[in-house]
Design a protein around this motif. Structure first.
Motif, PDB file in Angstrom:
ATOM      1  N   ILE A  48       0.842  -1.202   0.000  1.00 59.34           N
ATOM      2  CA  ILE A  48       0.000   0.000   0.000  1.00 59.34           C
ATOM      3  C   ILE A  48       0.872   1.246   0.000  1.00 59.34           C
ATOM      4  O   ILE A  48       0.584   2.225  -0.702  1.00 59.34           O
ATOM      5  CB  ILE A  48      -0.944  -0.011   1.217  1.00 59.34           C
ATOM      6  CG1 ILE A  48      -1.911  -1.197   1.139  1.00 59.34           C
ATOM      7  CG2 ILE A  48      -1.718   1.302   1.304  1.00 59.34           C
ATOM      8  CD1 ILE A  48      -2.710  -1.414   2.396  1.00 59.34           C
ATOM      9  N   ALA A  49       1.949   1.218   0.767  1.00 58.39           N
ATOM     10  CA  ALA A  49       2.836   2.387   0.869  1.00 58.39           C
ATOM     11  C   ALA A  49       3.486   2.732  -0.466  1.00 58.39           C
ATOM     12  O   ALA A  49       3.832   3.890  -0.700  1.00 58.39           O
ATOM     13  CB  ALA A  49       3.899   2.150   1.939  1.00 58.39           C
ATOM     14  N   PHE A  50       3.628   1.752  -1.345  1.00 61.17           N
ATOM     15  CA  PHE A  50       4.160   2.035  -2.680  1.00 61.17           C
ATOM     16  C   PHE A  50       3.344   3.130  -3.364  1.00 61.17           C
ATOM     17  O   PHE A  50       3.886   4.056  -3.960  1.00 61.17           O
ATOM     18  CB  PHE A  50       4.166   0.760  -3.535  1.00 61.17           C
ATOM     19  CG  PHE A  50       4.450   1.019  -4.990  1.00 61.17           C
ATOM     20  CD1 PHE A  50       5.746   1.260  -5.427  1.00 61.17           C
ATOM     21  CD2 PHE A  50       3.418   1.044  -5.921  1.00 61.17           C
ATOM     22  CE1 PHE A  50       6.011   1.507  -6.767  1.00 61.17           C
ATOM     23  CE2 PHE A  50       3.671   1.289  -7.260  1.00 61.17           C
ATOM     24  CZ  PHE A  50       4.975   1.519  -7.684  1.00 61.17           C
ATOM     25  N   PHE A  51       2.022   3.036  -3.246  1.00 63.39           N
ATOM     26  CA  PHE A  51       1.142   4.026  -3.871  1.00 63.39           C
ATOM     27  C   PHE A  51       1.227   5.376  -3.156  1.00 63.39           C
ATOM     28  O   PHE A  51       1.055   6.426  -3.784  1.00 63.39           O
ATOM     29  CB  PHE A  51      -0.290   3.507  -3.928  1.00 63.39           C
ATOM     30  CG  PHE A  51      -0.415   2.282  -4.792  1.00 63.39           C
ATOM     31  CD1 PHE A  51      -0.382   2.386  -6.172  1.00 63.39           C
ATOM     32  CD2 PHE A  51      -0.521   1.024  -4.220  1.00 63.39           C
ATOM     33  CE1 PHE A  51      -0.468   1.265  -6.976  1.00 63.39           C
ATOM     34  CE2 PHE A  51      -0.617  -0.107  -5.008  1.00 63.39           C
ATOM     35  CZ  PHE A  51      -0.585   0.009  -6.392  1.00 63.39           C
ATOM     36  N   GLU A  52       1.515   5.333  -1.860  1.00 57.49           N
ATOM     37  CA  GLU A  52       1.755   6.584  -1.132  1.00 57.49           C
ATOM     38  C   GLU A  52       2.935   7.324  -1.764  1.00 57.49           C
ATOM     39  O   GLU A  52       2.851   8.521  -2.058  1.00 57.49           O
ATOM     40  CB  GLU A  52       2.055   6.313   0.343  1.00 57.49           C
ATOM     41  CG  GLU A  52       2.461   7.568   1.077  1.00 57.49           C
ATOM     42  CD  GLU A  52       3.365   7.323   2.282  1.00 57.49           C
ATOM     43  OE1 GLU A  52       3.892   8.327   2.792  1.00 57.49           O
ATOM     44  OE2 GLU A  52       3.556   6.164   2.683  1.00 57.49           O
ATOM     45  N   TYR A  53       4.021   6.622  -1.991  1.00 52.31           N
ATOM     46  CA  TYR A  53       5.206   7.253  -2.573  1.00 52.31           C
ATOM     47  C   TYR A  53       4.964   7.698  -4.014  1.00 52.31           C
ATOM     48  O   TYR A  53       5.529   8.695  -4.450  1.00 52.31           O
ATOM     49  CB  TYR A  53       6.410   6.307  -2.503  1.00 52.31           C
ATOM     50  CG  TYR A  53       7.041   6.325  -1.143  1.00 52.31           C
ATOM     51  CD1 TYR A  53       8.070   7.199  -0.865  1.00 52.31           C
ATOM     52  CD2 TYR A  53       6.580   5.497  -0.126  1.00 52.31           C
ATOM     53  CE1 TYR A  53       8.651   7.236   0.395  1.00 52.31           C
ATOM     54  CE2 TYR A  53       7.137   5.529   1.127  1.00 52.31           C
ATOM     55  CZ  TYR A  53       8.174   6.404   1.382  1.00 52.31           C
ATOM     56  OH  TYR A  53       8.733   6.448   2.629  1.00 52.31           O
ATOM     57  N   CYS A  54       4.104   6.966  -4.738  1.00 54.48           N
ATOM     58  CA  CYS A  54       3.778   7.366  -6.114  1.00 54.48           C
ATOM     59  C   CYS A  54       3.032   8.695  -6.148  1.00 54.48           C
ATOM     60  O   CYS A  54       3.007   9.354  -7.188  1.00 54.48           O
ATOM     61  CB  CYS A  54       2.941   6.287  -6.794  1.00 54.48           C
ATOM     62  SG  CYS A  54       3.873   4.803  -7.202  1.00 54.48           S
ATOM     63  N   CYS A  55       2.439   9.085  -5.043  1.00 55.03           N
ATOM     64  CA  CYS A  55       1.755  10.382  -4.942  1.00 55.03           C
ATOM     65  C   CYS A  55       2.620  11.413  -4.216  1.00 55.03           C
ATOM     66  O   CYS A  55       2.651  12.589  -4.603  1.00 55.03           O
ATOM     67  CB  CYS A  55       0.428  10.225  -4.208  1.00 55.03           C
ATOM     68  SG  CYS A  55      -0.752   9.159  -5.035  1.00 55.03           S
ATOM     69  N   GLN A  56       3.323  10.979  -3.176  1.00 55.60           N
ATOM     70  CA  GLN A  56       4.102  11.906  -2.342  1.00 55.60           C
ATOM     71  C   GLN A  56       5.273  12.528  -3.103  1.00 55.60           C
ATOM     72  O   GLN A  56       5.503  13.733  -3.019  1.00 55.60           O
ATOM     73  CB  GLN A  56       4.630  11.161  -1.110  1.00 55.60           C
ATOM     74  CG  GLN A  56       5.430  12.002  -0.153  1.00 55.60           C
ATOM     75  CD  GLN A  56       4.550  12.890   0.690  1.00 55.60           C
ATOM     76  OE1 GLN A  56       3.417  12.565   0.970  1.00 55.60           O
ATOM     77  NE2 GLN A  56       5.065  14.029   1.093  1.00 55.60           N
ATOM     78  N   VAL A  57       6.004  11.721  -3.817  1.00 52.90           N
ATOM     79  CA  VAL A  57       7.182  12.235  -4.523  1.00 52.90           C
ATOM     80  C   VAL A  57       6.796  13.262  -5.587  1.00 52.90           C
ATOM     81  O   VAL A  57       7.358  14.362  -5.613  1.00 52.90           O
ATOM     82  CB  VAL A  57       8.030  11.072  -5.097  1.00 52.90           C
ATOM     83  CG1 VAL A  57       9.124  11.590  -6.003  1.00 52.90           C
ATOM     84  CG2 VAL A  57       8.625  10.237  -3.954  1.00 52.90           C
ATOM     85  N   PRO A  58       5.807  12.978  -6.446  1.00 53.08           N
ATOM     86  CA  PRO A  58       5.407  14.014  -7.405  1.00 53.08           C
ATOM     87  C   PRO A  58       4.836  15.262  -6.720  1.00 53.08           C
ATOM     88  O   PRO A  58       5.045  16.380  -7.200  1.00 53.08           O
ATOM     89  CB  PRO A  58       4.340  13.335  -8.265  1.00 53.08           C
ATOM     90  CG  PRO A  58       4.531  11.886  -8.071  1.00 53.08           C
ATOM     91  CD  PRO A  58       5.134  11.712  -6.718  1.00 53.08           C
TER      92      PRO A  58
END
Length: 122
Positions: A48-58
């Protein structure tokens, strides 16, 4: 427009983050993951956290003034923390209905909103 995209991505990021950090507790409470080994719970949360990073970094790249965005590094962090707590409060009240916000929790949120105001002062 970068500021709006940043805020929207931070909200989405924090939804994923909250689900990654606390969703497994709800799964355990309902019996779904009660027998999972700890490594399986960690892998589930990382998924789930993978998708967090896919939003947080951009969000950080778009929002950072060094990349043409409207926010300083400190402003980005304080806004992210404020969004994180609001998203957490909403999701916690939906997923864990026995958990209620007390007066001191609300006051703490008010202080965090005040921190956002202060960090944007010139």
């Amino acid at each position: 427009m970068n500021g709006l995209y940043t805020i929207l991505l931070l909200i989405l990021s924090n939804v994923f983050m909250t689900l990654a950090w606390y969703g497994h507790l709800k799964l355990s409470e309902t019996g779904v993951s009660r027998t999972w080994p700890l490594l399986a719970v960690i892998a589930f949360s990382w998924g789930i956290a993978f998708f967090e990073y896919c939003c947080q970094v951009p969000a950080n790249r778009l929002g950072f003034e060094g990349n043409g965005g409207p926010f300083s590094l400190v402003q980005l962090k304080v806004v992210q923390e404020c969004i994180s707590l609001v998203v957490f409060a909403v999701i916690a009240n939906i997923m864990f209905q026995g958990q209620h916000l007390q007066w001191n929790h609300i006051l703490a949120f008010v202080f965090i909103v005040l921190a956002v105001y202060l960090v944007f002062m010139k």
